[in-house]
Design a protein around this motif. Structure first.
Motif, PDB file in Angstrom:
ATOM      1  N   PRO A   1       0.822  -1.213   0.000  1.00  0.00           N
ATOM      2  CA  PRO A   1       0.000   0.000   0.000  1.00  0.00           C
ATOM      3  C   PRO A   1       0.855   1.260   0.000  1.00  0.00           C
ATOM      4  N   LYS A   2       0.206   2.368  -0.309  1.00  0.00           N
ATOM      5  CA  LYS A   2       0.851   3.672  -0.200  1.00  0.00           C
ATOM      6  C   LYS A   2       0.639   4.212   1.215  1.00  0.00           C
ATOM      7  N   ALA A   3       1.590   5.019   1.660  1.00  0.00           N
ATOM      8  CA  ALA A   3       1.476   5.664   2.966  1.00  0.00           C
ATOM      9  C   ALA A   3       0.797   7.018   2.787  1.00  0.00           C
ATOM     10  N   ALA A   4       0.761   7.798   3.849  1.00  0.00           N
ATOM     11  CA  ALA A   4       0.154   9.125   3.785  1.00  0.00           C
ATOM     12  C   ALA A   4       0.834   9.951   2.700  1.00  0.00           C
ATOM     13  N   GLY A   5       0.018  10.697   1.953  1.00  0.00           N
ATOM     14  CA  GLY A   5       0.558  11.501   0.868  1.00  0.00           C
ATOM     15  C   GLY A   5       0.868  10.712  -0.382  1.00  0.00           C
ATOM     16  N   GLY A   6       0.486   9.427  -0.421  1.00  0.00           N
ATOM     17  CA  GLY A   6       0.719   8.610  -1.603  1.00  0.00           C
ATOM     18  C   GLY A   6       2.134   8.086  -1.734  1.00  0.00           C
ATOM     19  N   LYS A   7       2.918   8.149  -0.667  1.00  0.00           N
ATOM     20  CA  LYS A   7       4.319   7.730  -0.714  1.00  0.00           C
ATOM     21  C   LYS A   7       4.437   6.213  -0.673  1.00  0.00           C
ATOM     22  N   ASP A   8       5.251   5.662  -1.571  1.00  0.00           N
ATOM     23  CA  ASP A   8       5.594   4.243  -1.549  1.00  0.00           C
ATOM     24  C   ASP A   8       7.014   4.133  -1.011  1.00  0.00           C
ATOM     25  N   TYR A   9       7.132   3.737   0.257  1.00  0.00           N
ATOM     26  CA  TYR A   9       8.437   3.721   0.906  1.00  0.00           C
ATOM     27  C   TYR A   9       9.311   2.561   0.440  1.00  0.00           C
ATOM     28  N   VAL A  10       8.711   1.511  -0.101  1.00  0.00           N
ATOM     29  CA  VAL A  10       9.508   0.361  -0.534  1.00  0.00           C
ATOM     30  C   VAL A  10      10.430   0.753  -1.686  1.00  0.00           C
ATOM     31  N   VAL A  11       9.868   1.410  -2.689  1.00  0.00           N
ATOM     32  CA  VAL A  11      10.656   1.767  -3.876  1.00  0.00           C
ATOM     33  C   VAL A  11      10.944   3.264  -3.940  1.00  0.00           C
ATOM     34  N   ASN A  12      10.505   3.998  -2.900  1.00  0.00           N
ATOM     35  CA  ASN A  12      10.726   5.443  -2.815  1.00  0.00           C
ATOM     36  C   ASN A  12      10.111   6.175  -4.011  1.00  0.00           C
ATOM     37  N   SER A  13       8.820   5.980  -4.190  1.00  0.00           N
ATOM     38  CA  SER A  13       8.102   6.697  -5.235  1.00  0.00           C
ATOM     39  C   SER A  13       6.934   7.454  -4.590  1.00  0.00           C
ATOM     40  N   PRO A  14       6.426   8.522  -5.253  1.00  0.00           N
ATOM     41  CA  PRO A  14       6.870   9.030  -6.555  1.00  0.00           C
ATOM     42  C   PRO A  14       8.272   9.629  -6.467  1.00  0.00           C
ATOM     43  N   SER A  15       8.968   9.608  -7.603  1.00  0.00           N
ATOM     44  CA  SER A  15      10.348  10.082  -7.628  1.00  0.00           C
ATOM     45  C   SER A  15      10.538  11.035  -8.801  1.00  0.00           C
ATOM     46  N   GLU A  16      11.653  11.714  -8.796  1.00  0.00           N
ATOM     47  CA  GLU A  16      11.953  12.656  -9.868  1.00  0.00           C
ATOM     48  C   GLU A  16      12.363  11.907 -11.133  1.00  0.00           C
ATOM     49  N   VAL A  17      12.195  12.567 -12.274  1.00  0.00           N
ATOM     50  CA  VAL A  17      12.691  12.032 -13.540  1.00  0.00           C
ATOM     51  C   VAL A  17      13.726  13.004 -14.090  1.00  0.00           C
ATOM     52  N   THR A  18      14.466  12.559 -15.075  1.00  0.00           N
ATOM     53  CA  THR A  18      15.549  13.384 -15.605  1.00  0.00           C
ATOM     54  C   THR A  18      15.010  14.474 -16.521  1.00  0.00           C
ATOM     55  N   THR A  19      15.826  15.481 -16.742  1.00  0.00           N
ATOM     56  CA  THR A  19      15.464  16.556 -17.671  1.00  0.00           C
ATOM     57  C   THR A  19      15.247  16.000 -19.068  1.00  0.00           C
ATOM     58  N   ALA A  20      16.043  14.993 -19.442  1.00  0.00           N
ATOM     59  CA  ALA A  20      15.886  14.385 -20.767  1.00  0.00           C
ATOM     60  C   ALA A  20      14.513  13.733 -20.907  1.00  0.00           C
ATOM     61  N   GLN A  21      14.053  13.076 -19.846  1.00  0.00           N
ATOM     62  CA  GLN A  21      12.723  12.461 -19.899  1.00  0.00           C
ATOM     63  C   GLN A  21      11.637  13.517 -20.012  1.00  0.00           C
ATOM     64  N   LEU A  22      11.784  14.605 -19.263  1.00  0.00           N
ATOM     65  CA  LEU A  22      10.805  15.689 -19.354  1.00  0.00           C
ATOM     66  C   LEU A  22      10.772  16.268 -20.764  1.00  0.00           C
ATOM     67  N   ASN A  23      11.941  16.468 -21.339  1.00  0.00           N
ATOM     68  CA  ASN A  23      12.011  17.032 -22.692  1.00  0.00           C
ATOM     69  C   ASN A  23      11.352  16.114 -23.712  1.00  0.00           C
ATOM     70  N   GLU A  24      11.527  14.798 -23.517  1.00  0.00           N
ATOM     71  CA  GLU A  24      10.950  13.837 -24.454  1.00  0.00           C
ATOM     72  C   GLU A  24       9.427  13.941 -24.491  1.00  0.00           C
ATOM     73  N   TYR A  25       8.838  14.297 -23.344  1.00  0.00           N
ATOM     74  CA  TYR A  25       7.381  14.422 -23.265  1.00  0.00           C
ATOM     75  C   TYR A  25       6.907  15.870 -23.399  1.00  0.00           C
ATOM     76  N   GLY A  26       7.832  16.769 -23.707  1.00  0.00           N
ATOM     77  CA  GLY A  26       7.455  18.160 -23.897  1.00  0.00           C
ATOM     78  C   GLY A  26       6.993  18.831 -22.624  1.00  0.00           C
ATOM     79  N   LEU A  27       7.576  18.441 -21.489  1.00  0.00           N
ATOM     80  CA  LEU A  27       7.157  18.974 -20.195  1.00  0.00           C
ATOM     81  C   LEU A  27       8.268  19.814 -19.578  1.00  0.00           C
ATOM     82  N   LYS A  28       7.861  20.789 -18.785  1.00  0.00           N
ATOM     83  CA  LYS A  28       8.805  21.609 -18.044  1.00  0.00           C
ATOM     84  C   LYS A  28       8.216  21.890 -16.677  1.00  0.00           C
ATOM     85  N   LEU A  29       9.021  21.702 -15.628  1.00  0.00           N
ATOM     86  CA  LEU A  29       8.528  21.912 -14.272  1.00  0.00           C
ATOM     87  C   LEU A  29       8.354  23.397 -13.999  1.00  0.00           C
ATOM     88  N   ALA A  30       7.222  23.750 -13.398  1.00  0.00           N
ATOM     89  CA  ALA A  30       6.978  25.143 -13.027  1.00  0.00           C
ATOM     90  C   ALA A  30       7.858  25.513 -11.846  1.00  0.00           C
TER      91      ALA A  30
END
Length: 651
Positions: free
Chosen positions: A618-647
């Motif tokens: 299960p997820k913990a409070a806030g949706g955190k998955d402590y087993v695999v430490n997600s959600p997690s950050e992705v690389t700038t290259a991955q963001l660029n591939e999807y045409g996304l930019k962090l505000a």
């Protein structure tokens, strides 16, 4: 590290009948990581002499399945070793457990190499043993353990994988670390007997559901996990694609797909479906959850309810050996539930009914209503307890709220103590009738609350007071619940629309916009939508909603009218349902369905306070998955591939 040097409190699963040292419980959290030597040993050539490599014998029995009937047999067991215990140089005990239970291993043959192997074992090491089943000596049996009459005398031991000596906790310890630690090392936590039982019962229950529905003519069909964003109410999880500006959404439910399956002629569909909602977490919520989802064509509400009653009866029989009957599923209207219990999911295991006494004081309250609840023996509640309730429920400054402890001095004048009632000209003439009607006696607590006559939403103020006081009375031993542990209830005839509390529009769907109105209420859609009842039904158990469904709209004309004219959606909003409107217009039969929350259902069956205890990861409070430490950050290259930019963070 020798596991004998470790301080550990043995759990009931590993308790032995022979004299033991008094050991202290381990409660502190120990950071856990593999040693540098273990991580980097490959740099110096592979060397791993602590583990057995090569052939080892096949298991013949599970640990918990041995009994005196196996006495004298040569057996092979596999599992997790717990802490060893030496009574002498040549007498050592090892509890060995697997999912079936625990068997006591004993060393007493004088083999020094085997003795060193045993003494070097750390707790939770994975081993395989060959040995002979022996009956325990007279007076040494452990009646609390399934295998308490036997022990296995070790001939050969294979250490398949030694556990790290610095595990953050042991599944067998009595006092467990906090939930965050247990969720981070969930693979250790899941070895606990309670969680093993919960997850295995979940599997049995899912299989029971499948067998029952297939036997009743249902077809299991998987619907897409990558869906589209639609205005169904809850916040969605959005999935970007490499096509700039285009996104998928994870489904909040299979609702639209299963309705299209009815248009496709599948007649009876079901799925144990994964669903996703980006909501704040509570004890009974997860961002991803499972529901038992089904839909049927050419049916009325009672047909769907009959199927669900049969399915729930099969589940209770299989999981709990409890026989339910048709009488186990009474029906109640939404209006009765809200009026009498102050909730659309009432807990009927205790009475404490709410009565509307507004008709007695109409001259003082006008068109409003006055809820009145008599709490038997409620005068035993202290003033500080009642003040705490007022603070918790935000009633301290609420002039619509009042309570009176009934005694010999005020039993015939208590209405004059309530601000909402005291200005009525009928004060002095209604007390005797109210006392008789409500069975008010000395020692009772009378609670009143003035509210609008129109009922909507999930609960009333008096409903929240009722639940608060019931918990307080139970804790003080002043209220007993119905001895029948499981009280089911169908709630029906909900209002199809409720006022939009966000103030964006006049009305919002009480459940979802696909619910059909009662046929006799259709003329009210255009003129008095607040009076339209929906063909919706919720299944409630012990004050918790475990499922909800409805007869659906199968007319594309009605569906469009409700989306556009009643709910006042903009064209760009309701055109996202065009695929469903087209399906309804393509020859869709009358149909309806329901979904039951599988996680919540399992929490009830397992008597768990949180659904996290019935989900493997299960997820913990806030949706955190402590087993695999997600959600997690992705690389700038991955963001660029999807045409996304962090505000940029505004803070």
């Amino acid at each position: 590290m020798n596991c004998l040097s470790r301080v550990l409190f043995l759990s009931s699963r590993s308790l032995l009948t022979r004299p033991t040292l008094r050991l202290r419980p381990l409660t502190a959290y120990r950071p856990f990581s593999l040693t540098t030597v273990q991580k980097e040993q490959y740099l110096h050539g592979y060397k791993d002499d602590r583990r057995h490599h090569g052939h080892y014998p096949s298991r013949t029995h599970y640990c918990g399945n041995l009994s005196v009937s196996n006495e004298g047999e040569k057996v092979v067991l596999c599992g997790w070793a717990q802490s060893t215990r030496s009574l002498s140089q040549d007498l050592i005990f090892i509890p060995l457990y697997d999912h079936s239970g625990t068997a006591q291993l004993v060393f007493r043959n004088g083999n020094q190499q085997l003795k060193l192997q045993i003494q070097s074992l750390s707790a939770e090491s994975v081993i395989c043993v060959e040995g002979i089943v022996r009956k325990r000596p007279e007076g040494m049996a452990n009646k609390k353990q399934k295998t308490g009459e036997i022990e296995v005398e070790i001939d050969t031991l294979y250490c398949l994988n030694p556990a790290s000596p610095s595990l953050p906790f042991w599944p067998s310890q009595t006092q467990m670390p906090n939930e965050e630690v247990r969720l981070r090392y969930r693979y250790l936590d899941l070895r606990r007997e309670e969680l093993q039982r919960n997850i295995r019962l979940r599997s049995i229950t899912a299989n029971t559901v499948r067998n029952y529905l297939i036997d009743n003519g249902f077809t299991e069909i998987e619907t897409p996990m990558l869906f589209k964003s639609t205005p169904e109410g809850a916040r969605e999880f959005i999935v970007p694609t490499r096509k700039k500006g285009n996104f998928y959404a994870l489904p909040q439910s299979p609702q639209q797909h299963k309705q299209m399956l009815m248009a496709a002629g599948f007649d009876r569909y079901f799925q144990i479906a994964r669903c996703f909602r980006d909501e704040d977490l509570r004890a009974d919520r997860q961002p991803e959850f499972t529901q038992i989802d089904l839909e049927m064509s050419f049916v009325k509400a009672k047909d769907i309810q009959n199927i669900i009653e049969g399915m729930v009866t099969a589940i209770w029989d299989k999981a709990l050996s409890i026989k339910l009957t048709k009488d186990s599923f009474p029906h109640m209207t939404y209006h009765e539930a809200m009026s009498k219990y102050g909730s659309d999911k009432p807990d009927v295991r205790f009475s404490m009914h709410i009565n509307d006494i507004g008709s007695y004081v109409k001259d003082a309250i006008g068109d409003a209503s006055v809820d009145c609840m008599v709490v038997k023996r409620g005068s035993k509640l202290t003033g500080s307890e009642l003040k705490a309730m007022q603070k918790e429920l935000e009633l301290t400054e609420d002039k619509n709220f009042a309570f009176v402890k009934i005694n010999e001095n005020n039993i015939h004048s208590w209405p004059s103590k309530c601000p909402q009632l005291r200005h009525s000209q009928r004060i002095g003439a209604i007390e005797t009738e109210l006392n008789q009607k409500l069975d008010i006696q000395q020692g009772d607590l009378v609670v009143t609350y003035k509210r609008p006559a129109y009922l909507y939403g999930g609960n009333t103020t008096m409903g929240r007071i009722r639940l608060y006081l019931s918990n307080l009375l139970q804790n003080k031993g002043l209220l007993q619940l119905d001895p029948e542990r499981y009280k089911f209830l169908w709630i029906e005839s909900f209002p199809l629309f409720t006022p939009d509390e966000a103030g964006i529009r006049t009305w919002q769907s009480t459940h979802h916009p696909f619910t059909a109105p009662f046929d006799e209420d259709i003329p009210l859609l255009a003129t008095e939508p607040e009076k339209v009842r929906g063909q919706h039904y919720d299944l409630v158990l012990n004050g918790m909603e475990i499922g909800g469904g409805s007869i659906r709209i199968h007319s594309p004309v009605m569906q469009t009218f409700i989306l556009e004219k009643v709910l006042q959606l903009e064209r760009h909003e309701y055109q996202r349902f065009d695929h469903l409107i087209d399906a309804l217009g393509g020859g869709c039969p009358p149909h309806g369905g329901i979904a039951l929350g599988f996680d919540r259902l399992m929490a009830i069956l397992c008597q768990s306070s949180s659904i996290r205890d019935v989900i493997a990861f299960p997820k913990a409070a806030g949706g955190k998955d402590y087993v695999v430490n997600s959600p997690s950050e992705v690389t700038t290259a991955q963001l660029n591939e999807y045409g996304l930019k962090l505000a940029q963070d505004q803070n």
